[in-house]
Design a protein around this motif. Structure first.
Motif: not given
Length: 205
Positions: A59-60, A104-106, A141-146, A153-158
């Motif tokens: 988070f930080l 970091c978000f994930n 693979k599914e983690w790497q894709k995320a 990231f776009f959803d988070y910052t918006k």
């Protein structure tokens, strides 16, 4: 050497010596004298090495990466004849740092609902992946894709830029210097502007 440079230099030495709490303290002092984007970036890196609570560290670090992106974009715009023209080289630079913020978000939100040990490994993997060039932990693979997808990231910052009524509360656990810089209408507008530029190259690639 002014005071901000002095404390940043002390922070760099502490980080090289593995004294990450001291590094963070000195970077924070440097920021108090001059909120330079590099100091936020340095503190974000040092924070990633604090694995006591990997979600808190993520988070930080994410906060500092956001401020770093914002300040670097604002400084970049000052060099342009028109703010409508942003060079591809700068966008590629910002895009790569957005990937780091996205990781970091994930971790911070624990989007994979994993245990504490795995979160620590993911935090360590983020460090080695971005600063040493290899992976210490094999990621599904599914983690790497995320991790690589910019959509999150776009959803988070918006969301950060638009929840005006909850903005102060949203950053209640952030450091004061981050809250001060991000709790500003112009800062939010600039962040949205940067996101729009990055979105364009993401969907065109």
């Amino acid at each position: 050497m002014n005071l901000s440079q002095y404390f940043n230099s002390i922070g760099m030495g502490a980080r090289r010596a593995g004294q990450y709490y001291s590094a963070i303290e000195n970077y924070t002092k440097a920021i108090s004298f001059w909120p330079n984007e590099i100091y936020f970036y340095n503190r974000a890196q040092a924070q990633l090495f604090i694995a006591d609570n990997p979600r808190v560290s993520a988070f930080l670090s994410l906060d500092d990466f956001l401020v770093y992106l914002l300040l670097s974009y604002q400084n970049y715009k000052l060099t342009l004849d028109t703010i409508d023209v942003v060079e591809d080289s700068y966008l590629e630079f910002a895009y790569e740092h957005c990937r780091m913020a996205n990781k970091c978000f994930n971790i911070a939100w624990n989007r994979f609902s994993v245990n504490e040990k795995t979160l620590r490994l993911l935090l360590r993997d983020l460090i080695v992946d971005d600063f040493l060039g290899y992976r210490s932990v094999k990621i599904p693979k599914e983690w790497q894709k995320a991790f690589d997808s910019m959509d999150v990231f776009f959803d988070y910052t918006k969301r950060l830029m638009t929840i005006k009524s909850e903005f102060a509360n949203y950053f209640s656990s952030s450091r004061d210097d981050v809250k001060q810089l991000l709790d500003d209408h112009m800062a939010r507008e600039d962040m949205l502007e940067l996101i729009e530029q990055l979105t364009a190259i993401y969907y065109s690639s």
